[in-house]
Design a protein around this motif. Structure first.
Motif, PDB file in Angstrom:
ATOM      1  N   LEU A  82     -12.255  31.737  70.914  1.00 38.14           N
ATOM      2  CA  LEU A  82     -13.145  30.667  70.456  1.00 38.14           C
ATOM      3  C   LEU A  82     -14.084  31.179  69.374  1.00 38.14           C
ATOM      4  CD1 LEU A  82     -14.215  27.768  70.830  1.00 38.14           C
ATOM      5  CD2 LEU A  82     -15.678  28.643  72.644  1.00 38.14           C
ATOM      6  N   ILE A  83     -14.654  32.348  69.569  1.00 37.12           N
ATOM      7  CA  ILE A  83     -15.568  32.937  68.573  1.00 37.12           C
ATOM      8  C   ILE A  83     -14.822  33.230  67.271  1.00 37.12           C
ATOM      9  CG2 ILE A  83     -16.942  34.992  68.049  1.00 37.12           C
ATOM     10  CD1 ILE A  83     -17.736  34.970  71.068  1.00 37.12           C
ATOM     11  N   ILE A  84     -13.615  33.792  67.365  1.00 34.04           N
ATOM     12  CA  ILE A  84     -12.815  34.075  66.167  1.00 34.04           C
ATOM     13  C   ILE A  84     -12.559  32.786  65.388  1.00 34.04           C
ATOM     14  CG2 ILE A  84     -10.513  34.777  65.355  1.00 34.04           C
ATOM     15  CD1 ILE A  84     -10.532  36.843  67.671  1.00 34.04           C
ATOM     16  N   ASN A  85     -12.176  31.728  66.104  1.00 35.95           N
ATOM     17  CA  ASN A  85     -11.894  30.451  65.454  1.00 35.95           C
ATOM     18  C   ASN A  85     -13.130  29.845  64.807  1.00 35.95           C
ATOM     19  OD1 ASN A  85      -9.120  29.061  65.654  1.00 35.95           O
ATOM     20  ND2 ASN A  85      -9.298  30.169  67.578  1.00 35.95           N
ATOM     21  N   ILE A  86     -14.254  29.914  65.490  1.00 38.67           N
ATOM     22  CA  ILE A  86     -15.488  29.352  64.923  1.00 38.67           C
ATOM     23  C   ILE A  86     -15.891  30.120  63.666  1.00 38.67           C
ATOM     24  CG2 ILE A  86     -17.962  29.060  65.327  1.00 38.67           C
ATOM     25  CD1 ILE A  86     -17.222  28.233  68.210  1.00 38.67           C
ATOM     26  N   LEU A  87     -15.778  31.447  63.711  1.00 37.35           N
ATOM     27  CA  LEU A  87     -16.101  32.241  62.521  1.00 37.35           C
ATOM     28  C   LEU A  87     -15.179  31.890  61.357  1.00 37.35           C
ATOM     29  CD1 LEU A  87     -16.833  35.742  64.089  1.00 37.35           C
ATOM     30  CD2 LEU A  87     -18.485  34.150  63.088  1.00 37.35           C
ATOM     31  N   TYR A  88     -13.896  31.732  61.640  1.00 32.55           N
ATOM     32  CA  TYR A  88     -12.954  31.389  60.572  1.00 32.55           C
ATOM     33  C   TYR A  88     -13.194  29.973  60.058  1.00 32.55           C
ATOM     34  CZ  TYR A  88      -8.808  31.664  57.713  1.00 32.55           C
ATOM     35  OH  TYR A  88      -7.966  31.694  56.634  1.00 32.55           O
ATOM     36  N   LEU A  89     -13.572  29.065  60.938  1.00 35.73           N
ATOM     37  CA  LEU A  89     -13.905  27.701  60.514  1.00 35.73           C
ATOM     38  C   LEU A  89     -15.121  27.704  59.588  1.00 35.73           C
ATOM     39  CD1 LEU A  89     -13.383  24.629  60.762  1.00 35.73           C
ATOM     40  CD2 LEU A  89     -14.941  24.654  62.719  1.00 35.73           C
ATOM     41  N   VAL A  90     -16.138  28.475  59.953  1.00 38.67           N
ATOM     42  CA  VAL A  90     -17.333  28.588  59.105  1.00 38.67           C
ATOM     43  C   VAL A  90     -16.955  29.191  57.751  1.00 38.67           C
ATOM     44  CG1 VAL A  90     -19.551  29.794  58.854  1.00 38.67           C
ATOM     45  CG2 VAL A  90     -18.970  28.672  61.015  1.00 38.67           C
ATOM     46  N   TYR A  91     -16.103  30.221  57.755  1.00 35.51           N
ATOM     47  CA  TYR A  91     -15.638  30.835  56.520  1.00 35.51           C
ATOM     48  C   TYR A  91     -14.879  29.814  55.653  1.00 35.51           C
ATOM     49  CZ  TYR A  91     -12.792  33.730  53.421  1.00 35.51           C
ATOM     50  OH  TYR A  91     -12.163  34.262  52.320  1.00 35.51           O
ATOM     51  N   THR A  92     -14.024  29.025  56.273  1.00 32.82           N
ATOM     52  CA  THR A  92     -13.261  28.006  55.539  1.00 32.82           C
ATOM     53  C   THR A  92     -14.187  26.966  54.928  1.00 32.82           C
ATOM     54  OG1 THR A  92     -11.366  28.323  56.998  1.00 32.82           O
ATOM     55  CG2 THR A  92     -11.434  26.285  55.739  1.00 32.82           C
ATOM     56  N   ILE A  93     -15.162  26.504  55.697  1.00 35.23           N
ATOM     57  CA  ILE A  93     -16.131  25.527  55.179  1.00 35.23           C
ATOM     58  C   ILE A  93     -16.911  26.132  54.016  1.00 35.23           C
ATOM     59  CG2 ILE A  93     -18.253  24.262  55.740  1.00 35.23           C
ATOM     60  CD1 ILE A  93     -17.035  23.893  58.581  1.00 35.23           C
TER      61      ILE A  93
END
Length: 108
Positions: free
Chosen positions: A72-83
């Motif tokens: 979950l943390i990995i995905n949230i970090l990658y989502l923030v990076y994508t945004i």
């Protein structure tokens, strides 16, 4: 009374699929979040009635919860990076770079 077993299989499956979905802009947070929520709620039930659950199955669910949380943390970090990328360089530029990478992969 027979003790119940907590089965962490669903939590692991959702978390691992969530990790694979990380490649799609971090949208695997949905599946990883569901996995974390399931594990957390099962563990709360086990804490309220510890005599009803096997110790090893509680430990296994705890491990599954940790795996789901990490994914979950990995995905949230990658989502923030994508945004961040979309907001700084723009969607069109991201798609152009993606297209270049795909063409380079086809040529090799």
């Amino acid at each position: 009374m027979e003790q119940q077993k907590l089965n962490p299989t669903l939590v692991y499956v959702l978390a691992i699929i969530g990790l694979l979905c990380c490649c799609f802009g971090g949208f695997g947070f949905i599946l990883a979040g569901i996995a974390f929520f399931i594990a957390n709620s099962k563990l709360k039930d086990a804490k309220l009635n510890p005599e009803n659950y096997e110790v090893n199955s509680v430990k296994a669910m705890n491990t599954a919860k940790t795996v789901a949380m990490v994914i979950l943390i990995i995905n949230i970090l990658y989502l923030v990076y994508t945004i961040y990328q979309i907001s700084t360089i723009g969607w069109d530029e991201m798609m152009r770079k993606s297209q270049e990478i795909m063409e380079q992969m086809q040529n090799n």
